[in-house]
Every structure is written in structure tokens, then in C-alpha cells.
Scaffold this motif. Sequence first.
Motif, PDB file in Angstrom:
ATOM      1  N   HIS A   4       2.160  40.117  54.046  1.00 17.48           N
ATOM      2  CA  HIS A   4       3.304  39.367  53.925  1.00 17.48           C
ATOM      3  C   HIS A   4       4.127  40.220  52.924  1.00 17.48           C
ATOM      4  CE1 HIS A   4       5.748  36.073  52.928  1.00 17.48           C
ATOM      5  NE2 HIS A   4       5.358  35.442  54.068  1.00 17.48           N
ATOM      6  N   ALA A  19       1.525  29.980  46.376  1.00 18.72           N
ATOM      7  CA  ALA A  19       2.867  30.013  46.708  1.00 18.72           C
ATOM      8  C   ALA A  19       3.057  29.424  48.208  1.00 18.72           C
ATOM      9  CB  ALA A  19       3.636  31.488  46.673  1.00 18.72           C
ATOM     10  N   ARG A  20       1.865  29.267  48.814  1.00 16.71           N
ATOM     11  CA  ARG A  20       1.667  28.784  50.099  1.00 16.71           C
ATOM     12  C   ARG A  20       2.381  29.834  51.184  1.00 16.71           C
ATOM     13  NH1 ARG A  20       1.950  22.702  52.315  1.00 16.71           N
ATOM     14  NH2 ARG A  20       0.771  22.247  50.317  1.00 16.71           N
ATOM     15  N   PRO A  57       2.020  31.278  54.389  1.00 14.40           N
ATOM     16  CA  PRO A  57       1.562  30.513  55.560  1.00 14.40           C
ATOM     17  C   PRO A  57       0.549  31.509  56.191  1.00 14.40           C
ATOM     18  CG  PRO A  57       3.560  31.209  56.078  1.00 14.40           C
ATOM     19  CD  PRO A  57       3.450  31.394  54.864  1.00 14.40           C
ATOM     20  N   ARG A 105       0.015  32.348  59.517  1.00 12.25           N
ATOM     21  CA  ARG A 105       0.402  32.573  60.840  1.00 12.25           C
ATOM     22  C   ARG A 105       1.034  33.565  61.028  1.00 12.25           C
ATOM     23  NH1 ARG A 105       4.363  28.253  59.436  1.00 12.25           N
ATOM     24  NH2 ARG A 105       6.248  29.509  58.569  1.00 12.25           N
ATOM     25  N   TYR A 158       9.143  24.229  45.226  1.00  6.47           N
ATOM     26  CA  TYR A 158       9.569  25.425  44.692  1.00  6.47           C
ATOM     27  C   TYR A 158      10.546  25.382  43.678  1.00  6.47           C
ATOM     28  CZ  TYR A 158       6.728  27.258  48.480  1.00  6.47           C
ATOM     29  OH  TYR A 158       5.649  27.295  49.540  1.00  6.47           O
ATOM     30  N   ASP A 192       6.312  25.644  53.479  1.00  5.62           N
ATOM     31  CA  ASP A 192       5.421  26.842  53.220  1.00  5.62           C
ATOM     32  C   ASP A 192       6.420  27.843  52.459  1.00  5.62           C
ATOM     33  OD1 ASP A 192       6.666  28.684  55.091  1.00  5.62           O
ATOM     34  OD2 ASP A 192       5.002  27.461  56.583  1.00  5.62           O
ATOM     35  N   LEU A 193       5.765  28.985  52.022  1.00  3.32           N
ATOM     36  CA  LEU A 193       6.731  30.118  51.658  1.00  3.32           C
ATOM     37  C   LEU A 193       7.756  30.799  52.471  1.00  3.32           C
ATOM     38  CD1 LEU A 193       7.335  31.714  48.653  1.00  3.32           C
ATOM     39  CD2 LEU A 193       5.718  33.315  49.520  1.00  3.32           C
ATOM     40  N   ASP A 194       7.276  30.901  53.681  1.00  2.00           N
ATOM     41  CA  ASP A 194       8.241  31.501  54.679  1.00  2.00           C
ATOM     42  C   ASP A 194       9.595  30.708  54.672  1.00  2.00           C
ATOM     43  OD1 ASP A 194       6.656  33.587  55.135  1.00  2.00           O
ATOM     44  OD2 ASP A 194       6.029  33.086  57.105  1.00  2.00           O
ATOM     45  N   VAL A 195       9.423  29.285  54.811  1.00  2.00           N
ATOM     46  CA  VAL A 195      10.652  28.533  54.839  1.00  2.00           C
ATOM     47  C   VAL A 195      11.488  28.744  53.535  1.00  2.00           C
ATOM     48  CG1 VAL A 195      11.398  26.110  54.980  1.00  2.00           C
ATOM     49  CG2 VAL A 195       9.401  26.727  56.507  1.00  2.00           C
ATOM     50  N   LEU A 235      11.854  31.130  51.525  1.00  2.00           N
ATOM     51  CA  LEU A 235      12.041  32.448  51.176  1.00  2.00           C
ATOM     52  C   LEU A 235      13.367  32.711  52.239  1.00  2.00           C
ATOM     53  CD1 LEU A 235       9.104  34.937  50.993  1.00  2.00           C
ATOM     54  CD2 LEU A 235      10.510  34.167  49.332  1.00  2.00           C
ATOM     55  N   GLU A 236      13.305  32.014  53.548  1.00  2.00           N
ATOM     56  CA  GLU A 236      14.398  31.850  54.478  1.00  2.00           C
ATOM     57  C   GLU A 236      15.468  31.208  53.889  1.00  2.00           C
ATOM     58  OE1 GLU A 236      14.972  30.206  58.868  1.00  2.00           O
ATOM     59  OE2 GLU A 236      12.930  31.210  58.366  1.00  2.00           O
TER      60      GLU A 236
END
Lengths: 411, 107
Positions: free
Chosen positions: A114, A163-164, A166, A168, B3, B82-85, B87-88
Motif C-alpha cells: 500500500h 489506520a485501517r 483495507p 482488498r 480520521y 477505510d484509509l483508501d477512502v 486518502l482519496e
Amino acid sequence: MSDVDEVITRAHRTEWARVVATLTRRFGDLDLAEEAAAEAFAIAVERWPADGAPPNPGAWLTTTANHKAIDRIRREGKRAEKQQEAGMAHDDDPPEPHGVIEDDRLRLIFTCCHPALAAQSRLALTLRMVGGLSVPEIARAFLVAESAVGQRITRAKAKIKAARIPYRVPSAEDLPARVSGVLAVLFLVFNEGYLATGPDTDPVRRDLTAEAIRLTRLIRALLPDDGEVAGLLALMLLIEARRPARVSTGGELVPLAEQDRGAWDATLIAEGHGLVRERLAAAAAGVAPGRYQILAAINAVHTSARDIRDTDWSQVLALYDQLVRVDPSPVVALNRAIAVAELDGPDVALAAVDRLEDRLAGYHAYHATRADLLRRLGRGGQSRAAYDKAVELAGNTAEIAYLTRRRGQLG
Amino acid sequence: MQYLVSVIDDKVDPGSTDRQPAISAFNERLIADGYWVFAGGLADTDSATVVDNRGEEAVFSDGPFVETKEYLAGFWVWEAPDLDVALELATEASKVCDRKIEVRPFR
């Protein structure tokens, strides 16, 4: 090695990532998944020699690891808390059939690579969780202290959880960018295996090159339409194919021009050429090739020539010109100059190489290339100085031996 | 998962000052999409006071607890799966604010 030992070794190589990945999806906790997988393999080492290996080692290991994980959760008596903390999608369903993109191992690779994790951590975590390498093995491969590797892995796992990050495969729109990060990690692993650094390591770390190829094959199987994945696999195969001829029995690097081409691995070359042809067809249909595909094509030209004199250098140079546009780095310019030397002579190449001094003065290959060009131009004194500098900066024992001998021949 | 999203400005090379309309529009969207929890812009670090009452008596000192080129100019609290959301959204926020953004999960 007994038959059972061999089954265990093979199971570790082929099943480790699958077991860790399946448990990660099931329990949403990388630590728990890794510990339970390690326990399952420890039990296998203990039992299989006495009881015989089970007919399906992968299923046996997954089931055993599953039981161990549940035992652990019960023992710690905080399943609810763990699930809440887990920070990753949790699901109790049985493993899904291995769909193309939803493979657990692929999710695991993307989680370990990641972009929110430091580059060094991505490398260590991928080798540990996906490759199943031990912390001391990773530390040896990258010449860092075991404690530093352990810390990197621990910190990365903690960040994934806190930090979760994901578990996936990234969405279609993020995929190209994220795949390139994964490929960069795999290429680093391969390169360290191919040109291992350090006075105490073998000049070639077959374990690392094999691991990088295995993981790239995995990504290739899961993302068969990605051109750069195919390109990187082809590139690795074509480099690996030359390994048997690359180091002399005396432990000295044998340059491409002097290699015994009969010793190259014809099967790997055929597979690499097949992939390159596939990508050439895609390029002809208008898909612009990326860095790995162009590098693979360059290696395909080299491995097509039966003798160094048959090398199609104008083709090599044309490919480097294409590569410069995609990756205008000084290292690419340096390699391009080597092809220029073959076509336009060492003086033209030397002028191109000298222009890179500002950016490459600390890179051993810059000095080694200059040394060779100066030697061909009959400028012995300057050549010797360049060899000195190259030897001083090089980290690979076989390369140092080769450069030292070359310097000695200058008289 | 919540966050803390910090907006980091730079005293030597500050971000542009005309961002308010864009930030307001971005905030509207955060609210509409269910990510918004809280947000606030902060006054200059010169207006900070540090209180230390760990000893016998409280000591008040003028200015921020640490003097740096970069400083916290404002923040959001977001609720994201989650972190992806996160970070986006942060990628967008950095453009909208014309400043660096730090994303940090709550414990």
C-alpha cells in the motif's frame, strides 16, 4: 532430503501466501494470520514425518491454521474486541472460489504494498507475508539488521491496523497506479537477487530471483491483461535465463559478450520471448508499452543473438530511444550509451557518458562503463582510474573480481 | 473509523489565500456524502498560549509549543470506512486548500 521434507518445503513455497491470505480475510488481522500460519507449518514439520504427508497439504495447512487462530482468539478471550479493532473487512464465509481479481493472495500483496506504507516496509512486509521469508532471511538479503526488519514489519502491521488500510484489490481506476508500486517491489527483490550486494553473500541470490519470479507469475495469473505485469515477468525470465553463464567457476562476473550462450536456459528464453511477442502485438494494436515491456524487448534482442556479433544493436538503440521517453533517468541514458558504442564507436559513447557525471558519479556502473570505453580508446591511464573508482563503489563480489582483473590487464 | 485530517501550511511558502469558496463547496459535499464530522480553521500560531501545570504552579507561555516552518492551519474530522477512502478525499482536499494534508486515524 527425505520425501516428507520435500513435501513440507514445497508446501511452504506454494501454500504459505494462500494460508496467510485466507486467514487474513477470515479474521481481518495480519498478525493473527501470520502466527497461525507459522504454527500450522510447525505442526506439519512435527507430524508429517511420523504420520506421512496428507493427500492435500494446502487444505490441511489451512484447516490447521484456522483452528489455531480460533484457539488463539478464545485463549485471549477477546474476540469481540479483536474484531472491532481488526480494522479490516471481516468475513466468516468459506473461502471464495479463486476468481481472477478477488484472489486472497492478490489482496494480500496489494495490502503489503500500500502506498501509505514506507517503501522499505512494503518490501519487508511483502517478503514476510506473501513470500514467507523469515526476518533473518530478509535482513540478510537487504543487509540490514534483523531488529530493523522486525521493526519495519511490526510498524507496518500496526499502521495497517490502526489506520485501517483495507485488505482488498484497489478499484479499477486506482489499479494501474497501485500495480506499478507492486511491480517496483518485485523488481527490487529480483535485482537484489541478481546482483547481490555485500562481501559475505553469494554474488547471485537464487532464492530471491526465484521468489520475485514466482510472485510476478502470481500477479500475471491474476491480472493477465496488464501489459507491464507481462513485461516484468518477461524481463525477469530473460535475465534469469542467462544466470548459468553469468558467473565463472572462479566467482567472477562474465560480461554478456563473453558468456557461453549454450548455457543459457532455453525454456525460460522461449517463455520470455513468447511474452514479448504478445506485448509487441499489443503495441502494434496501439497500446503504448511501459518501462518493463521495453526493457524486456531489449533483453529479447540480446537473447535472440546466437553470438554477441549477431546482436541487432540498431534495434537495441531504437528500444533505448523509446525507453528514454518513458523513463528519462540517467541510468537509462548510461545503458543507451553502451549500445551507442557498438554502433557509433566508443568516442561518441564516451561523450554521452561524460555528460552524466553530475548525476551518476556515485554509481559504480557509470565508472565501469567509462573504464571500458576509455580502454577501447587506448587511454589506459584514465581507464585504470575509472576501474579503481568502479571497484571502490561496487558491492557485488563477482563484479568486483571482474573489474579488478580488467584493471590488471591494462598493464 | 474517524480520521483527523490536518491542513498544514508553510510560513516560508504559504498556500494561496483565495480558497474559501472552494473549501465551502468541498465541505458541502463531505456533509452530503456522510463523511463530515467536524472541522475548524485555526488562527495564526502567534495567538497560541502553552499552559504547563505539571509542576507546582501553572506556567503560561506565549506562542506555540514548537516553532516550525510548517504548522497546523486547520483540520477536519472525517468518518470514513477505510484509509483508501480517507486518502482519496485528502487528495482532493489538498488541491482544494492548496496545502499539504496529514491523515491520521483516531485510536
